[in-house]
Design a protein around this motif. Structure first.
Motif, PDB file in Angstrom:
ATOM      1  N   GLU A  50       0.778  -1.181  -0.091  1.00 55.47           N
ATOM      2  CA  GLU A  50      -0.098   0.025  -0.069  1.00 55.47           C
ATOM      3  C   GLU A  50       0.774   1.083   0.042  1.00 55.47           C
ATOM      4  O   GLU A  50       0.370   2.291  -0.377  1.00 55.47           O
ATOM      5  N   MET A  51       2.168   1.150   0.358  1.00 48.34           N
ATOM      6  CA  MET A  51       3.193   2.120   0.662  1.00 48.34           C
ATOM      7  C   MET A  51       3.578   2.725  -1.137  1.00 48.34           C
ATOM      8  O   MET A  51       3.886   1.857  -1.612  1.00 48.34           O
ATOM      9  N   ARG A  52       3.621   4.176  -1.159  1.00 47.40           N
ATOM     10  CA  ARG A  52       4.051   4.633  -2.094  1.00 47.40           C
ATOM     11  C   ARG A  52       5.467   5.230  -1.840  1.00 47.40           C
ATOM     12  O   ARG A  52       5.386   5.879  -0.909  1.00 47.40           O
ATOM     13  N   VAL A  53       6.384   4.872  -2.596  1.00 48.84           N
ATOM     14  CA  VAL A  53       7.846   5.453  -2.215  1.00 48.84           C
ATOM     15  C   VAL A  53       8.329   6.331  -3.326  1.00 48.84           C
ATOM     16  O   VAL A  53       8.357   6.015  -4.529  1.00 48.84           O
ATOM     17  N   GLN A  54       8.693   7.433  -2.940  1.00 49.60           N
ATOM     18  CA  GLN A  54       9.048   8.577  -4.032  1.00 49.60           C
ATOM     19  C   GLN A  54      10.479   8.969  -3.703  1.00 49.60           C
ATOM     20  O   GLN A  54      10.773   9.228  -2.429  1.00 49.60           O
ATOM     21  N   VAL A  55      11.539   8.608  -4.421  1.00 51.30           N
ATOM     22  CA  VAL A  55      12.969   8.781  -4.285  1.00 51.30           C
ATOM     23  C   VAL A  55      13.338   9.943  -5.264  1.00 51.30           C
ATOM     24  O   VAL A  55      12.833   9.875  -6.399  1.00 51.30           O
ATOM     25  N   ALA A  83      15.710  11.689 -11.085  1.00 49.47           N
ATOM     26  CA  ALA A  83      16.936  12.322 -10.931  1.00 49.47           C
ATOM     27  C   ALA A  83      16.808  13.833 -11.157  1.00 49.47           C
ATOM     28  O   ALA A  83      16.102  14.163 -12.246  1.00 49.47           O
ATOM     29  N   VAL A  84      17.313  14.780 -10.275  1.00 48.02           N
ATOM     30  CA  VAL A  84      17.505  16.114 -10.616  1.00 48.02           C
ATOM     31  C   VAL A  84      18.814  16.687 -10.491  1.00 48.02           C
ATOM     32  O   VAL A  84      19.583  15.994  -9.834  1.00 48.02           O
ATOM     33  N   PHE A  85      18.909  17.932 -10.765  1.00 48.77           N
ATOM     34  CA  PHE A  85      20.176  18.439 -10.725  1.00 48.77           C
ATOM     35  C   PHE A  85      20.566  18.895  -9.349  1.00 48.77           C
ATOM     36  O   PHE A  85      19.761  19.355  -8.605  1.00 48.77           O
ATOM     37  N   GLY A  86      21.772  18.279  -8.878  1.00 49.35           N
ATOM     38  CA  GLY A  86      22.184  18.896  -7.417  1.00 49.35           C
ATOM     39  C   GLY A  86      23.500  17.930  -7.277  1.00 49.35           C
ATOM     40  O   GLY A  86      24.337  17.732  -8.044  1.00 49.35           O
ATOM     41  N   GLY A  87      23.393  17.570  -5.882  1.00 47.47           N
ATOM     42  CA  GLY A  87      24.714  16.844  -5.507  1.00 47.47           C
ATOM     43  C   GLY A  87      25.957  17.637  -5.863  1.00 47.47           C
ATOM     44  O   GLY A  87      26.087  18.984  -5.962  1.00 47.47           O
ATOM     45  N   MET A  88      27.231  16.805  -6.200  1.00 48.99           N
ATOM     46  CA  MET A  88      28.363  17.814  -6.350  1.00 48.99           C
ATOM     47  C   MET A  88      29.241  16.804  -7.170  1.00 48.99           C
ATOM     48  O   MET A  88      29.556  15.807  -6.932  1.00 48.99           O
ATOM     49  N   ASN A  89      30.255  17.561  -8.025  1.00 47.77           N
ATOM     50  CA  ASN A  89      31.555  16.659  -8.328  1.00 47.77           C
ATOM     51  C   ASN A  89      32.608  17.348  -7.990  1.00 47.77           C
ATOM     52  O   ASN A  89      32.581  18.721  -7.907  1.00 47.77           O
ATOM     53  N   ALA A 105      16.642  12.017  -1.217  1.00 43.01           N
ATOM     54  CA  ALA A 105      15.441  12.122  -0.394  1.00 43.01           C
ATOM     55  C   ALA A 105      14.641  10.997  -0.679  1.00 43.01           C
ATOM     56  O   ALA A 105      14.156  10.672  -1.830  1.00 43.01           O
ATOM     57  N   VAL A 106      14.181  10.064   0.528  1.00 39.58           N
ATOM     58  CA  VAL A 106      13.343   8.893   0.273  1.00 39.58           C
ATOM     59  C   VAL A 106      12.027   9.304   1.042  1.00 39.58           C
ATOM     60  O   VAL A 106      12.154   9.481   2.201  1.00 39.58           O
TER      61      VAL A 106
END
Length: 114
Positions: A50-55, A83-89, A105-106
C-alpha cells in the motif's frame, strides 16, 4: 483520496573512481534507508504494498542516472525514482579524477485515513 507522507529520510553516496552517477545515487538511497525500520505495517495489519515510495536523487548530470535500475533496489512499496540537478562533482587536482557525490530524499506515503 490523497496520500499522506509518513517518512522522509535523507542520504548521501558517492562514486570515487568510476564517475558512475547511478552507483552514487544507489549508495545515497541505501544510506537514507539503511537505518529505517517500519514496524507499523505489522502493528496495524497493513500490507507494505500500500506504501508509495518517492525517491529524488540529486547529481550534477541527472540524465546519466538509470532510475529504472534504482527502482529495482527499493525493498518495499510502489516506488518511483527521479533524478534532478544537485549533488556535487569534485575533481582531484593531482590526477583529474572526478568524484561523484549524490544526495537522496526517500519519502514514503500511505493513503490518507479519514
Amino acid at each position: 483520496m490523497k496520500d499522506q507522507r509518513f517518512i522522509i529520510e535523507m542520504g548521501m553516496g558517492n562514486d570515487q573512481y568510476g564517475q558512475d552517477y547511478t552507483k552514487a545515487a544507489a549508495r545515497a538511497i541505501e544510506d537514507a534507508i539503511r537505518h529505517s525500520a517500519i514496524p507499523m505495517f505489522a502493528a496495524l495489519g497493513k500490507d507494505p504494498k500500500e506504501m508509495r515510495v518517492q525517491v529524488t536523487v540529486g547529481v550534477q548530470e541527472p540524465e546519466k542516472v538509470d532510475c529504472t535500475e534504482l527502482v529495482k533496489k527499493l525493498p518495499r512499496g510502489r516506488a518511483e525514482v527521479k533524478a534532478v540537478f544537485g549533488g556535487m562533482n569534485v575533481t582531484n587536482p593531482d590526477d583529474g579524477n572526478v568524484l561523484v557525490i549524490a544526495s537522496a530524499a526517500v519519502e514514503a506515503f500511505l493513503p490518507k485515513q479519514v
